[in-house]
Write a protein that holds these residues in place. Structure first.
Motif, mmCIF file in Angstrom:
data_model
loop_
_atom_site.group_PDB
_atom_site.id
_atom_site.type_symbol
_atom_site.label_atom_id
_atom_site.label_comp_id
_atom_site.label_asym_id
_atom_site.label_seq_id
_atom_site.Cartn_x
_atom_site.Cartn_y
_atom_site.Cartn_z
ATOM 1 N N UNK A 1 0.842 -1.203 0.000
ATOM 2 C CA UNK A 1 0.000 0.000 0.000
ATOM 3 C C UNK A 1 0.878 1.255 0.000
ATOM 4 N N UNK A 2 0.626 2.215 -0.896
ATOM 5 C CA UNK A 2 1.446 3.430 -0.940
ATOM 6 C C UNK A 2 1.315 4.256 0.339
ATOM 7 N N UNK A 3 2.370 5.001 0.630
ATOM 8 C CA UNK A 3 2.378 5.798 1.859
ATOM 9 C C UNK A 3 1.360 6.934 1.808
ATOM 10 N N UNK A 4 1.067 7.440 0.615
ATOM 11 C CA UNK A 4 0.135 8.571 0.495
ATOM 12 C C UNK A 4 -1.300 8.125 0.223
ATOM 13 N N UNK A 5 -1.584 6.837 0.421
ATOM 14 C CA UNK A 5 -2.949 6.347 0.208
ATOM 15 C C UNK A 5 -3.832 6.747 1.383
ATOM 16 N N UNK B 1 -2.903 7.092 -8.507
ATOM 17 C CA UNK B 1 -3.061 8.308 -7.729
ATOM 18 C C UNK B 1 -4.228 8.154 -6.756
ATOM 19 N N UNK B 2 -4.147 8.815 -5.591
ATOM 20 C CA UNK B 2 -5.289 8.784 -4.666
ATOM 21 C C UNK B 2 -6.424 9.666 -5.176
ATOM 22 N N UNK B 3 -7.647 9.258 -4.919
ATOM 23 C CA UNK B 3 -8.818 10.024 -5.317
ATOM 24 C C UNK B 3 -9.844 9.993 -4.190
ATOM 25 N N UNK B 4 -10.815 10.888 -4.300
ATOM 26 C CA UNK B 4 -11.878 10.980 -3.294
ATOM 27 C C UNK B 4 -13.215 11.045 -4.019
ATOM 28 N N UNK C 1 -10.135 6.625 -2.040
ATOM 29 C CA UNK C 1 -9.800 5.379 -2.706
ATOM 30 C C UNK C 1 -8.573 5.579 -3.571
ATOM 31 N N UNK C 2 -7.997 4.481 -4.038
ATOM 32 C CA UNK C 2 -6.773 4.529 -4.830
ATOM 33 C C UNK C 2 -7.087 4.078 -6.252
ATOM 34 N N UNK C 3 -6.770 4.946 -7.212
ATOM 35 C CA UNK C 3 -7.007 4.656 -8.617
ATOM 36 C C UNK C 3 -5.841 3.823 -9.155
ATOM 37 N N UNK C 4 -6.103 2.536 -9.457
ATOM 38 C CA UNK C 4 -5.031 1.653 -9.915
ATOM 39 C C UNK C 4 -4.665 1.914 -11.365
#
Length: 561
Positions: free
Chosen positions: A258-262, A370-373, A363-366
């Motif tokens: 899991x990315x740190x900025x997720x 990039x993270x998204x909301x 959520x995380x766009x695979x």
């Protein structure tokens, strides 16, 4: 004349409604279509609509290989339902995007459809030496933890097979599930026609690192061309065969952590959206009158067990009463699409202008990494006053103060005083005797060995096993949740998703996901409880915050399996 007009109006409405029920739809059986591969186009008509489809609307470049039709009539709740359709087997020789215009059947027509044909792949060289081939592939070579990976197995056959079998992939570091039914189509390579069977799975890796999907095995018997076939009348039955066994190559996927900025929660998905609706659709907000607010999470490429309950900030002037979430899913060649729906009773507590809070889900766009909301924006509602009530607050009655000097003592006759004293002493004695008797019974019960509590878990396990043998998914889910309520540490488990989160057995988690899919998903085939019944010995809740050391001695009584 008025009655005649009414009758004519009813007849016209009935005719119009019957025509309105007629619906023409066009669907394709697969999503990943390659040049040179056949696919099925289904033209379906729901309702009493006459006519044949206008196949002249098929775009240039799509060849019609064969065509069949079907028809079905049924009676549901006293109403006749008619469904008929045509299955067209098509093939595109060149890749590209093909625009399919509306296909007319009678007075109705389908919606336009866009078909994407991808570049051809050459898994088989073709020719006399290649009659069987099996290939496995994944749609990505890198994925995040818990991201969906589509794993496909394709079997190419240019020869008749008997007693064919294809093993299932088995993984310990990922949750795997089959996506719908198998697809069959045709391709031609170097003049050889192959019948292709495609089977797809959705994988959800649970650990970072390299994930190796082991080979799957195909075994069958094929005609032995080295030995001549008998020319007798029984030649087709007595022809020689030889066994063949083929395996796919292992598929390797690099699983990233899991990315740190997720954001939180961790939801790796292709797309997530939030939707809202109201019941009634255009509500009038009144103090004390509830309105149903429905919030739905729609997630592509995410297991429904990961979808969380939405956070709603407390709001002045509004009380929220949440119902149990409804969870369901749908599967296709593109993978899993999950739905998490919550119905909330919204009750205003004051009149005036009130702001409803914004709803957010990270959520995380695979696809973009990039993270998204996902958001439902804040809104304002105007609340009207409720039913008319008195403007004055209720006042508690207060007893008037009395001057002790004005109160004369109560005069009681001596005879009456003696009688009431005797009655009071009698009632007190009976009360003490009854209390002593109840205490004796309670003490006796505590000293007796309990027979109810130890039997709760075995009886519930037997109920689970019986429901599995009856292949009843609803009864099995009810028995599983009842087992949780009778098991220490399981009283707060209310859904099968929560139960799966408290289990260590990966196989049992898969069985619970399969059970949920049959309860809420489309019923493609009956549910079988044989697999879950065989895994019941592994039904143990994970111990939480337990500091007790394991005993070196075996248990006095073996658990009832």
């Amino acid at each position: 004349m008025s009655n005649l007009c009414k009758f004519a109006t009813v007849v016209l409405l009935a005719i119009w409604s019957g025509q309105a029920l007629a619906l023409v739809s066009v669907t394709v059986d697969r999503t990943d279509i390659r040049a040179g591969e056949s696919f099925n186009l289904d033209i379906r008509v729901d309702g009493a609509q006459e006519g044949e489809p206008d196949l002249a609307a098929l775009p240039e470049g799509l060849r019609l290989l064969r065509q069949s039709r079907y028809q079905n009539h049924s009676l549901v709740n006293g109403q006749s339902q008619s469904v008929r359709g045509w299955k067209l087997e098509l093939v595109a020789d060149e890749p590209g995007t093909y625009a399919l215009p509306p296909i007319a059947v009678g007075d109705d027509a389908s919606r336009p459809l866009s078909l994407t044909i991808n570049d051809a792949v050459d898994p088989v060289a073709g020719g006399d030496n290649t009659l069987l081939e099996i290939r496995a592939s994944a749609d990505v070579s890198e994925a995040y933890v818990q991201q969906q990976v589509i794993y496909s197995v394709r079997l190419y056959r240019a020869v008749q097979t008997k007693y064919a079998s294809l093993t299932e992939p088995d993984l310990d570091q990922a949750v795997i599930e089959k996506l719908g039914d198998d697809h069959q189509f045709e391709i031609t390579r170097n003049g050889v026609r192959y019948l292709v069977l495609e089977r797809q799975y959705a994988l959800f890796p649970q650990k970072s690192g390299e994930l190796v999907i082991p080979p799957v095995t195909f075994s069958a018997e094929i005609p032995d061309t080295a030995k001549p076939r008998s020319d007798s009348i029984f030649g087709s039955f007595l022809s020689r065969t030889r066994p063949v066994t083929m395996k796919t190559e292992p598929v390797r996927i690099q699983v990233r952590p899991r990315p740190a900025n997720a954001g939180d929660p961790w939801l790796p998905a292709k797309k997530i959206s939030l939707e809202q609706s109201w019941q009634p659709e255009s509500p009038e907000y009144t103090v004390g009158k509830p309105v149903t607010w429905t919030l739905t999470i729609r997630a592509e490429g995410v297991s429904e067990s990961l979808l969380p309950r939405l956070d709603i900030a407390p709001t002045d002037g509004i009380n929220f009463y949440r119902d149990q979430p409804q969870i369901k899913r749908s599967v296709s060649g593109a993978g899993v699409t999950s739905f998490h729906q919550e119905k909330i009773a919204l009750v205003p507590t004051r009149e005036g202008d009130i702001s409803l809070p914004e709803i957010q889900l990270s959520w995380w766009n695979v696809i973009t990494n990039e993270p998204e909301v996902a958001r439902i924006p804040a809104s304002r509602i105007q609340v009207e006053p409720g039913a008319a009530v008195s403007s004055m607050a209720p006042v508690e009655p207060v007893a008037p103060a009395l001057d002790p000097a004005l109160v004369s003592p109560l005069q009681v006759a001596p005879a009456a005083t003696g009688y009431w004293q005797f009655a009071a002493w009698g009632f007190a004695t009976l009360w003490l005797l009854t209390l002593g008797w109840l205490l004796m019974i309670q003490k006796a019960r505590k000293s007796m060995p309990s027979t109810h509590t130890p039997a709760a878990r075995p009886a519930t396990r037997k109920a689970i096993r019986a429901a599995c043998r009856a292949n009843d998914p609803q009864a099995t889910a009810t028995a599983l949740l009842a087992w949780c309520q009778s098991t220490p540490g399981g009283q707060d488990i209310l859904t099968l998703d929560e139960l799966a989160a408290h289990l260590d057995s990966t196989a049992l988690k898969r069985a619970l996901m399969d059970l949920e899919r049959h309860r809420y998903g489309p019923a493609r085939e009956p549910w079988s409880g044989t697999r879950l019944a065989a895994l019941l010995p592994a039904l143990k809740l994970r111990q939480r915050n337990s500091r007790a050391k394991p005993s070196p001695l075996p248990p006095l009584y073996a658990p009832n399996r």
